[in-house]
Design a protein around this motif. Structure first.
Motif, PDB file in Angstrom:
ATOM      1  N   UNK A   1       1.024  -1.602  -0.029  1.00 61.34           N
ATOM      2  CA  UNK A   1       0.145  -0.152  -0.148  1.00 61.34           C
ATOM      3  C   UNK A   1       1.277   1.537  -0.098  1.00 61.34           C
ATOM      4  N   UNK A   2       2.315   1.289   0.872  1.00 59.39           N
ATOM      5  CA  UNK A   2       2.998   2.736   1.048  1.00 59.39           C
ATOM      6  C   UNK A   2       3.462   2.365  -0.472  1.00 59.39           C
ATOM      7  N   UNK A   3       3.786   1.655  -1.742  1.00 64.31           N
ATOM      8  CA  UNK A   3       4.273   2.252  -3.038  1.00 64.31           C
ATOM      9  C   UNK A   3       3.643   2.027  -3.123  1.00 64.31           C
ATOM     10  N   UNK A   4       2.181   1.544  -3.374  1.00 62.09           N
ATOM     11  CA  UNK A   4       1.441   1.764  -4.602  1.00 62.09           C
ATOM     12  C   UNK A   4       1.160   3.549  -4.347  1.00 62.09           C
TER      13      UNK A   4
ATOM     14  N   UNK B  60      13.041   7.560  -1.959  1.00 65.13           N
ATOM     15  CA  UNK B  60      12.548   6.848  -0.476  1.00 65.13           C
ATOM     16  C   UNK B  60      11.835   5.317  -1.453  1.00 65.13           C
ATOM     17  N   UNK B  61      11.306   5.793  -2.307  1.00 66.81           N
ATOM     18  CA  UNK B  61      10.599   4.912  -2.877  1.00 66.81           C
ATOM     19  C   UNK B  61      11.654   2.998  -3.267  1.00 66.81           C
TER      20      UNK B  61
ATOM     21  N   UNK C  81       9.691  -0.944   8.017  1.00 74.29           N
ATOM     22  CA  UNK C  81       8.969  -0.086   9.559  1.00 74.29           C
ATOM     23  C   UNK C  81       9.174   1.191   9.069  1.00 74.29           C
ATOM     24  N   UNK C  82      10.149   1.479   9.486  1.00 70.33           N
ATOM     25  CA  UNK C  82      11.328   3.013   9.317  1.00 70.33           C
ATOM     26  C   UNK C  82      10.864   3.332   7.615  1.00 70.33           C
ATOM     27  N   UNK C  83      11.141   2.679   6.908  1.00 70.39           N
ATOM     28  CA  UNK C  83      10.840   3.027   5.751  1.00 70.39           C
ATOM     29  C   UNK C  83       9.232   3.560   5.143  1.00 70.39           C
ATOM     30  N   UNK C  84       8.617   2.909   5.874  1.00 70.09           N
ATOM     31  CA  UNK C  84       6.485   3.139   5.384  1.00 70.09           C
ATOM     32  C   UNK C  84       6.867   4.538   6.016  1.00 70.09           C
ATOM     33  N   UNK C  85       7.989   4.846   7.425  1.00 66.28           N
ATOM     34  CA  UNK C  85       7.250   5.806   8.028  1.00 66.28           C
ATOM     35  C   UNK C  85       8.037   7.041   7.280  1.00 66.28           C
TER      36      UNK C  85
END
Length: 291
Positions: free
Chosen positions: A12-15, A41-42, A173-177
């Protein structure tokens, strides 16, 4: 704009990040800046996801090695039980098997992990006195020592692999944040950019829902009137008139019968009354037959 949460998955984050990057290809300097900020970041999030998957795979491999080493150790304990039984067959008075395994060898192999290692110490103490005089027991104890060392190494490798999997997941998780933070920052800056129409900033972010086309239902079609079997359309209107006429004639005939009966009862001449009654009855029968 849909604001992502911690519980949203990596896909979901990448989308959402990918959609924002693609929409920012067209626009001015601010759009180019936002795209350039999201691209690393992506890519970082994709790399962190691969690292976490690799670490999880290695953790599964380590778990399988633990199970395999434990099976080898348990088989060595079974071999020790078999060696003790062989000594008892040669000299039953020694009761070696009962001495080494007072509750059976199952009590020493049913444990898992470090508990299995802790059970080996008293087992080795009970079996050591018989190892000097009986080579089979000595060989079984040597095999147990080697299997124990391999089992300890497998347990340590599993702890390391699990720790690595936990570390890579925390990094993911840190990358998602970081992606969520960049999306929120871009949203605020685009709203400031479109001061007169801040709602235009919404087009650069993926919305939560998707539109669906409404299904067009077909209108019900009235069924065509059915034709009476054995008759043509348009001829059915004549049937009710014919039936009504027949019923009228039958009613008139019945009235004649009733009148004749009354007349026959009152008249003195019974023969003539009975004759009229018979003729009226025949008339009713003929009308009924014709109907």
């Amino acid at each position: 704009m849909r604001r992502l949460r911690d519980i949203d998955g990596n896909s979901t984050h990448r989308r959402h990040a990918r959609f924002h990057m693609a929409r920012c290809r067209r626009g001015g300097a601010i759009h180019s800046t936002l795209r350039n900020e999201m691209v690393p970041l992506f890519n970082q999030l994709k790399a962190l996801e691969r690292d976490r998957e690799d670490a999880s795979d290695l953790a599964v491999d380590a778990l399988a090695e633990v199970y395999g080493a434990e099976d080898v150790l348990e088989n060595c304990v079974r071999d020790l039980d078999a060696a003790a039984a062989a000594v008892d067959r040669q000299n039953p008075s020694l009761t070696v098997q009962r001495t080494i395994f007072p509750s059976g060898y199952g009590a020493d192999i049913k444990r898992d992990g470090n508990a299995q290692l802790n059970a080996l110490t008293p087992l080795r103490v009970r079996a050591q006195p018989f190892a000097v005089a009986h080579p089979g027991i000595a060989a079984a104890l040597t095999a147990i020592d080697a299997a124990e060392a391999a089992f300890k190494a497998a347990l340590a490798a599993r702890v390391t692999a699990d720790g690595e999997a936990a570390r890579t997941f925390a990094e993911e998780l840190e990358g998602r944040r970081a992606v969520r933070q960049q999306l929120d920052s871009a949203y605020g800056r685009l709203r400031d950019h479109y001061k007169a129409r801040p709602a235009l900033a919404e087009r650069y972010f993926l919305k939560a829902g998707t539109s669906r086309a409404k299904k067009v239902g077909s209108k019900p079609v009235a069924p065509s009137p059915e034709t009476t079997p054995g008759r043509e359309q348009g001829a059915g209107c004549e049937a009710p008139q014919t039936e009504a006429a027949s019923l009228s004639e039958e009613a008139s005939a019945r009235q004649v019968v009733a009148a004749a009966s009354s007349e026959g009862a009152a008249a003195s001449d019974g023969k003539s009354a009975r004759g009229r009654l018979a003729r009226a009855t025949r008339g009713v029968t003929e009308v009924a037959s014709a109907t």
